[in-house]
Design a protein around this motif. Structure first.
Motif, short mmCIF file in Angstrom:
data_model
loop_
_atom_site.label_atom_id
_atom_site.label_comp_id
_atom_site.label_asym_id
_atom_site.label_seq_id
_atom_site.Cartn_x
_atom_site.Cartn_y
_atom_site.Cartn_z
N VAL A 1 69.07 28.65 55.14
CA VAL A 1 67.91 28.69 55.51
C VAL A 1 66.98 28.47 54.42
O VAL A 1 65.48 28.70 54.70
CB VAL A 1 67.70 30.01 56.35
CG1 VAL A 1 68.43 30.19 57.56
CG2 VAL A 1 67.79 31.33 55.40
N LYS B 1 63.08 27.12 54.89
CA LYS B 1 62.72 26.84 56.39
C LYS B 1 62.07 27.97 56.61
O LYS B 1 61.65 29.09 56.15
CB LYS B 1 64.12 26.90 57.21
CG LYS B 1 64.97 25.77 57.06
CD LYS B 1 66.17 25.86 58.09
CE LYS B 1 67.14 24.65 57.85
NZ LYS B 1 68.38 24.53 58.90
N THR B 2 61.30 27.64 57.83
CA THR B 2 60.18 28.72 58.47
C THR B 2 60.82 29.24 59.37
O THR B 2 61.19 28.79 60.44
CB THR B 2 58.89 27.98 58.82
OG1 THR B 2 58.22 27.48 57.68
CG2 THR B 2 57.98 29.05 59.32
N ALA C 1 63.95 31.69 53.06
CA ALA C 1 63.33 31.36 54.15
C ALA C 1 61.75 31.87 53.94
O ALA C 1 61.45 32.86 53.44
CB ALA C 1 63.82 31.77 55.36
N THR D 1 57.29 25.30 62.61
CA THR D 1 58.61 26.30 62.76
C THR D 1 59.98 25.52 62.82
O THR D 1 60.05 24.69 63.40
CB THR D 1 58.26 27.55 63.89
OG1 THR D 1 57.16 28.07 64.03
CG2 THR D 1 59.38 28.46 63.95
N ASP D 2 60.95 26.19 62.11
CA ASP D 2 62.19 25.66 61.88
C ASP D 2 63.13 26.08 62.87
O ASP D 2 64.27 25.74 63.37
CB ASP D 2 62.78 25.64 60.31
CG ASP D 2 61.98 24.65 59.52
OD1 ASP D 2 61.88 23.48 59.96
OD2 ASP D 2 61.36 25.18 58.64
N LEU D 3 63.08 27.57 63.02
CA LEU D 3 64.17 28.49 63.71
C LEU D 3 63.48 29.66 64.30
O LEU D 3 62.60 30.26 63.53
CB LEU D 3 65.15 28.88 62.73
CG LEU D 3 66.20 29.63 63.22
CD1 LEU D 3 66.97 28.82 64.20
CD2 LEU D 3 67.35 30.13 62.02
#
Length: 705
Positions: A631, A634-635, A659, A669-671
């Motif tokens: 992660v 990642k956001t 993250a 947003t990635d996740l």
């Protein structure tokens, strides 16, 4: 240096001269060794020393008991070496009443996700009023001792620590690497005896045992420390090569078995009631313990839970100091004065007839704001029964948490005839600019900005403070001096000091309190801080609502000055992607974000910032070790109820893996990690096609299932 001519001195004149020299050299030593602020040059000091020795040689029977000639060893000229703590030495949060203790316990349970019936034990021990010290042992041998300093970097006082009887030089059966943390202190009896000796010798006396212990430990000449009656209680640890035990209580017992003094009043408590009961017991013994304590420290007993709880920016979540009630005294309020801070806040200060409160002479106390003086709180409700505070009043003073003097009450029976209600100024006393109080704000603020000398000086003091640029030799006193003389008006001027004045060294070394060596040291210290971490730069700007923790948060999120500056500039209109991105940083609210963009949008302040940055090399924020992290970069957004860890734990884990944790869902947003009860955020993530995991999926992804 020529030999002093003392041939014309009579015996009485020699005796008086030795007294003068002893006093002068004692003051010089205190200024140099204890305050790190030399008041005379090295040459002047040497001349005084030589004259003292010459008189003693001519009149040996007049040699004083506190003779400067008897000082042992050469004092290093460059102060203590710095020690970077392997594990930061943090301060403690404070509790002042039983409600605070209950709130602390509740916050622990909430963070850990523990129900009301789950067992949770704490240790309770006296909070020693001394100086924190870290002792590092390798292969059972003491190799280093360091003060706490700013928590990350302390001072190397190994030679001094070796003189303390309570500190073992060697350990048997200790882990290969063991850092023992504890408190250096001085007993009441030893403190009084030391002050008596100092007074008889014409030397410096100390205000309290804590000051005496700190001043004694921080002597550059270890032989002085050896002559001071210092003690040591161990209460914790830093770096370890292996665990001492599974609980705080057993780990302290292990330290005792290794040969350290631990406090016999440490107890294991199974409930908040037990904690309060032991607090009362210690409080009742406070006056008879023989050493100063200012409260009781509670710590979560289970070390595995301590590890889960972790740390805030400056304090551990798993410990708190329950401070004793403030000590009280009555005295006369002679005058109310207004001080102007770096954000323009007008702060009223009570100038008091000096009075001793809790062993400290108090002559000033805070009055908070104009509402407090008028006898009401920020909502207009009465405090102190509605009694206002006036100049000339007989007031009750207390030291909150044994630290900050405050005015608690007024004796109306002793109010002087004709005493008028205090009228809070609407103009700044420093620059006469309008002082306004915004709706909802308890504080009145000067609108003068950088034209206000008080704000300018306070901003400069903040800039050079320990958590900001921390320039060796440039403290509050020097900032005031240089500002008054027109040498500096803004932070950038500090880095132009030497060049701007051409012969800066010549000018500075001729000033009172400076010599060639101290001037050179200052200029070198300034040069050393041209390269500085991003978080420190943001904090040093002194922007309202942006403290040290927030500055480091912003630094981690933006990474570099260019990215930070560009984002804040683009967010000036308080709308658009840059503004949304700023607000999406978990921990940044609209108030802080508005303060940031406002500071960068003001022409004069922005120009001052740009001039500063042009003088610096700003280091990118250190990023966590994310090798192999799925992660990193990642956001991540968390929503709903997490069942296997709390939201705070999940956020901390994600950030440790590199993250960025956001509070809202956007196209960036990635996740999304969604627990039961996820609502609008899950719906928006689905609309945007953002990958969504449940808690088990998240744990499997990060390898913690």
């Amino acid at each position: 240096m020529s030999k002093p001519d003392i041939s014309t001195l009579s015996e009485d004149e020699a005796r008086a001269e030795l007294e003068r020299l002893a006093k002068a050299l004692a003051e010089a030593n205190a200024a140099y060794h204890q305050k790190d602020a030399p008041e005379i040059s090295d040459a002047e000091y040497d001349a005084l020393k030589l004259r003292n020795e010459a008189i003693e040689a001519a009149f040996p029977h007049l040699k004083r008991a506190d003779s400067p000639s008897d000082q042992v060893g050469a004092t290093p000229s460059d102060g203590f070496a710095k020690v970077t703590h392997a594990v930061r030495m943090l301060s403690l949060g404070n509790a002042f009443d039983e409600e605070d203790v209950e709130a602390f316990k509740t916050s622990i349970r909430k963070y850990l996700g523990l129900g009301p019936d789950a067992s949770l034990a704490f240790t309770a021990e006296p909070k020693i009023d001394g100086l924190s010290l870290s002792l590092r042992y390798e292969q059972g041998v003491l190799v280093q001792a360091a003060t706490r300093g700013d928590g990350a970097v302390g001072e190397n006082v190994t030679a001094n620590a070796r003189t303390i009887d309570d500190i073992p030089q060697e350990l048997s059966g200790a882990p290969e690497v063991l850092e023992v943390r504890g408190e250096v202190y001085m007993s009441h009896a030893d403190f009084q005896a030391l002050n008596d000796r100092q007074a008889q010798a014409g030397g410096k006396t100390f205000a309290n045992p804590r000051n005496a212990a700190a001043g004694s430990l921080r002597q550059l000449d270890a032989s002085i420390t050896r002559g001071r009656p210092l003690r040591f209680f161990a209460y914790g640890w830093g770096e370890l090569s292996e665990d001492l035990a599974q609980t705080q209580y057993d780990a302290i017992a292990r330290l005792a078995d290794l040969g350290f003094q631990t406090n016999p009043l440490t107890r294991l408590c199974s409930s908040a009631d037990d904690m309060i009961a032991h607090y009362r017991q210690i409080e009742a013994q406070r006056a008879t313990l023989g050493y100063d304590i200012d409260g009781v420290v509670y710590k979560v007993n289970d070390l595995a839970l301590q590890g889960r709880l972790g740390f805030r920016s400056t304090t551990p979540r798993w410990a708190i100091a329950h401070k004793f009630p403030a000590e009280l005294a009555w005295t006369r309020l002679e005058k109310i004065e207004i001080q102007v801070g770096r954000t323009g806040a007008l702060s009223p200060v009570a100038r008091l007839t000096p009075v001793t409160v809790g062993g400290v002479v108090v002559s000033n106390a805070t009055l908070h704001n104009e509402d407090y003086i008028a006898g009401r709180d920020a909502k207009g409700n009465e405090i102190r029964g509605g009694k206002d505070i006036r100049e000339g009043d007989w007031v009750q003073v207390y030291r909150a948490g044994d630290v900050i003097p405050k005015v608690a009450d007024v004796d109306l029976s002793k109010r002087p005839e004709g005493a008028a209600p205090y009228v809070f100024p609407t103009l700044c006393p420093e620059c006469q600019s309008e002082a306004i109080r915004e709706e909802g704000d308890a504080v009145r603020r000067c609108t003068g900005g950088l034209i206000c000398p008080a704000q300018a000086v306070e901003k400069l003091k903040h800039f050079v403070s320990r958590q900001a640029f921390d320039i060796e030799g440039l403290g509050a006193k020097q900032v005031e001096q240089f500002y008054s003389d027109g040498w500096i008006a803004e932070p950038a001027d500090i880095f132009l000091l030497k060049d701007r004045y051409g012969q800066g060294l010549q000018q500075l070394k001729n000033r009172e309190g400076w010599g060639e060596k101290s001037a050179n040291n200052l200029f070198q210290a300034i040069e050393d801080k041209r390269t500085i971490p991003l978080g420190r730069v943001i904090f040093a700007l002194g922007i309202r609502h942006v403290g040290e923790a927030a500055s480091n948060l912003l630094a981690r999120n933006y990474g570099s000055w260019d990215a930070f500056e560009s984002a804040v500039t683009e967010a000036a209109g308080r709308e658009g992607p840059a503004w949304d991105s700023l607000l999406n940083i978990d921990g940044v609210g609209e108030v802080m974000a508005t303060a940031l963009v406002t500071a960068f949008a003001q022409e004069s302040e922005r120009a001052s910032i740009d001039r500063l940055v042009a003088q610096l090399t700003i280091e990118d924020a250190a990023q966590p070790d994310t090798e192999g992290s799925p992660v990193a970069g990642k956001t991540v957004v968390f929503t709903g109820t997490l069942e296997k860890m709390t939201r705070a734990e999940a956020k901390a884990r994600a950030e440790a893996l590199g993250a960025k944790v956001s509070g809202s869902v956007s196209a960036k947003t990635d996740l999304l990690v969604a627990g039961p009860g996820a609502g609008s955020k899950a719906k928006k993530a689905a609309e945007l096609g953002i990958e969504t995991l449940d808690e088990d999926g998240w744990l499997e992804l990060i390898g913690a299932a």
